[in-house]
Design a protein around this motif. Structure first.
Motif, PDB file in Angstrom:
ATOM      1  N   MET A   1       0.819  -1.215   0.000  1.00  0.00           N
ATOM      2  CA  MET A   1       0.000   0.000   0.000  1.00  0.00           C
ATOM      3  C   MET A   1       0.851   1.263   0.000  1.00  0.00           C
ATOM      4  O   MET A   1       0.520   2.226  -0.693  1.00  0.00           O
ATOM      5  N   VAL A   2       1.916   1.276   0.764  1.00  0.00           N
ATOM      6  CA  VAL A   2       2.751   2.480   0.841  1.00  0.00           C
ATOM      7  C   VAL A   2       3.457   2.719  -0.495  1.00  0.00           C
ATOM      8  O   VAL A   2       3.481   3.847  -0.991  1.00  0.00           O
ATOM      9  N   ILE A   3       4.002   1.685  -1.087  1.00  0.00           N
ATOM     10  CA  ILE A   3       4.680   1.832  -2.385  1.00  0.00           C
ATOM     11  C   ILE A   3       3.670   2.138  -3.482  1.00  0.00           C
ATOM     12  O   ILE A   3       3.949   2.902  -4.399  1.00  0.00           O
ATOM     13  N   GLY A   4       2.470   1.580  -3.376  1.00  0.00           N
ATOM     14  CA  GLY A   4       1.439   1.797  -4.377  1.00  0.00           C
ATOM     15  C   GLY A   4       0.666   3.090  -4.212  1.00  0.00           C
ATOM     16  O   GLY A   4      -0.401   3.255  -4.798  1.00  0.00           O
ATOM     17  N   GLN A   5       1.161   4.012  -3.386  1.00  0.00           N
ATOM     18  CA  GLN A   5       0.563   5.336  -3.191  1.00  0.00           C
ATOM     19  C   GLN A   5      -0.779   5.300  -2.466  1.00  0.00           C
ATOM     20  O   GLN A   5      -1.638   6.143  -2.695  1.00  0.00           O
ATOM     21  N   PHE A   6      -0.975   4.327  -1.587  1.00  0.00           N
ATOM     22  CA  PHE A   6      -2.162   4.264  -0.735  1.00  0.00           C
ATOM     23  C   PHE A   6      -1.726   4.322   0.730  1.00  0.00           C
ATOM     24  O   PHE A   6      -2.174   3.535   1.563  1.00  0.00           O
ATOM     25  N   ALA A   7      -0.853   5.279   1.044  1.00  0.00           N
ATOM     26  CA  ALA A   7      -0.238   5.337   2.372  1.00  0.00           C
ATOM     27  C   ALA A   7      -1.256   5.607   3.474  1.00  0.00           C
ATOM     28  O   ALA A   7      -1.107   5.104   4.585  1.00  0.00           O
ATOM     29  N   MET A   8      -2.257   6.395   3.202  1.00  0.00           N
ATOM     30  CA  MET A   8      -3.250   6.690   4.238  1.00  0.00           C
ATOM     31  C   MET A   8      -4.085   5.453   4.570  1.00  0.00           C
ATOM     32  O   MET A   8      -4.445   5.241   5.725  1.00  0.00           O
ATOM     33  N   LEU A   9      -4.372   4.635   3.596  1.00  0.00           N
ATOM     34  CA  LEU A   9      -5.110   3.399   3.851  1.00  0.00           C
ATOM     35  C   LEU A   9      -4.269   2.362   4.586  1.00  0.00           C
ATOM     36  O   LEU A   9      -4.815   1.427   5.182  1.00  0.00           O
TER      37      LEU A   9
ATOM     38  N   PRO B   1       1.084  22.917   7.990  1.00  0.00           N
ATOM     39  CA  PRO B   1      -0.047  23.673   7.442  1.00  0.00           C
ATOM     40  C   PRO B   1      -0.057  23.695   5.913  1.00  0.00           C
ATOM     41  O   PRO B   1      -1.101  23.885   5.306  1.00  0.00           O
ATOM     42  N   ASP B   2       1.080  23.484   5.302  1.00  0.00           N
ATOM     43  CA  ASP B   2       1.160  23.555   3.840  1.00  0.00           C
ATOM     44  C   ASP B   2       1.340  22.176   3.211  1.00  0.00           C
ATOM     45  O   ASP B   2       1.906  22.057   2.138  1.00  0.00           O
ATOM     46  N   GLY B   3       0.842  21.150   3.855  1.00  0.00           N
ATOM     47  CA  GLY B   3       1.025  19.790   3.356  1.00  0.00           C
ATOM     48  C   GLY B   3       0.215  19.507   2.100  1.00  0.00           C
ATOM     49  O   GLY B   3      -0.699  20.242   1.738  1.00  0.00           O
ATOM     50  N   ALA B   4       0.576  18.440   1.438  1.00  0.00           N
ATOM     51  CA  ALA B   4      -0.134  18.028   0.229  1.00  0.00           C
ATOM     52  C   ALA B   4      -1.519  17.493   0.591  1.00  0.00           C
ATOM     53  O   ALA B   4      -1.844  17.294   1.760  1.00  0.00           O
ATOM     54  N   ARG B   5      -2.314  17.257  -0.431  1.00  0.00           N
ATOM     55  CA  ARG B   5      -3.678  16.764  -0.202  1.00  0.00           C
ATOM     56  C   ARG B   5      -3.709  15.304   0.243  1.00  0.00           C
ATOM     57  O   ARG B   5      -4.684  14.854   0.819  1.00  0.00           O
ATOM     58  N   SER B   6      -2.668  14.550  -0.050  1.00  0.00           N
ATOM     59  CA  SER B   6      -2.643  13.150   0.363  1.00  0.00           C
ATOM     60  C   SER B   6      -1.314  12.842   1.052  1.00  0.00           C
ATOM     61  O   SER B   6      -0.296  13.483   0.795  1.00  0.00           O
TER      62      SER B   6
ATOM     63  N   ASP C   1       2.853  13.680   0.085  1.00  0.00           N
ATOM     64  CA  ASP C   1       3.616  14.474   1.034  1.00  0.00           C
ATOM     65  C   ASP C   1       4.767  13.686   1.655  1.00  0.00           C
ATOM     66  O   ASP C   1       5.706  14.266   2.170  1.00  0.00           O
ATOM     67  N   MET C   2       4.693  12.364   1.597  1.00  0.00           N
ATOM     68  CA  MET C   2       5.681  11.524   2.261  1.00  0.00           C
ATOM     69  C   MET C   2       7.011  11.525   1.509  1.00  0.00           C
ATOM     70  O   MET C   2       7.051  11.348   0.296  1.00  0.00           O
ATOM     71  N   ASN C   3       8.076  11.712   2.249  1.00  0.00           N
ATOM     72  CA  ASN C   3       9.423  11.652   1.703  1.00  0.00           C
ATOM     73  C   ASN C   3       9.713  10.202   1.283  1.00  0.00           C
ATOM     74  O   ASN C   3       9.344   9.264   1.990  1.00  0.00           O
ATOM     75  N   PRO C   4      10.382  10.004   0.151  1.00  0.00           N
ATOM     76  CA  PRO C   4      10.690   8.634  -0.281  1.00  0.00           C
ATOM     77  C   PRO C   4      11.516   7.837   0.730  1.00  0.00           C
ATOM     78  O   PRO C   4      11.448   6.609   0.759  1.00  0.00           O
ATOM     79  N   ILE C   5      12.251   8.535   1.574  1.00  0.00           N
ATOM     80  CA  ILE C   5      13.015   7.830   2.607  1.00  0.00           C
ATOM     81  C   ILE C   5      12.065   7.124   3.576  1.00  0.00           C
ATOM     82  O   ILE C   5      12.333   6.005   4.013  1.00  0.00           O
ATOM     83  N   PHE C   6      10.952   7.758   3.889  1.00  0.00           N
ATOM     84  CA  PHE C   6       9.975   7.122   4.770  1.00  0.00           C
ATOM     85  C   PHE C   6       9.321   5.918   4.106  1.00  0.00           C
ATOM     86  O   PHE C   6       8.998   4.942   4.781  1.00  0.00           O
TER      87      PHE C   6
END
Length: 119
Positions: free
Chosen positions: A34-42, A85-90, A94-99
């Motif tokens: 999920m994290v690699i597939g861009q579904f980090a919030m899920l 306060p200036d984060g991305a919508r998802s 917004d997540m750094n690739p290192i994370f």
């Protein structure tokens, strides 16, 4: 006819005497996907299942430290995303690739720990 869940004999196949619950293994595998597939919030759902599973299930007691480390690594970018306060919508954008790498490595470390414990 009532069915009872008697423990499997020692000489039974590994699947019959499963050491770890299926929901735990599926959740653990789905975190990096999920994290690699861009579904980090899920991915918060499987992370929570892994954390709660290690705290409540006696079979998973040996994995508590590893699961807590996974939870901390996942919670760090989530907290940064929520606080900024200036984060991305998802979260994924917004997540750094290192994370992403750290979360995947933490999940892989728990999987390796499971594999090494199965002797």
């Amino acid at each position: 006819m009532a069915t009872s869940s008697a423990p499997a004999p020692v000489d039974a196949p590994v699947s019959a005497r499963r050491r770890y619950p299926r929901y735990f293994l599926i959740s653990l595998w789905s975190i990096p996907v999920m994290v690699i597939g861009q579904f980090a919030m899920l991915a918060v759902i499987p992370v929570m299942l892994v954390l709660v599973g290690t705290l409540r299930d006696a079979r998973l007691r040996a994995l508590r430290q590893w699961a807590i480390a996974l939870g901390i690594v996942y919670a760090t970018p989530l907290a940064i995303w929520l606080i900024r306060p200036d984060g991305a919508r998802s979260l994924s954008r917004d997540m750094n690739p290192i994370f992403v790498v750290l979360i995947s490595m933490a999940a892989a470390a728990v999987m390796i720990r499971i594999h090494l414990r199965k002797n």
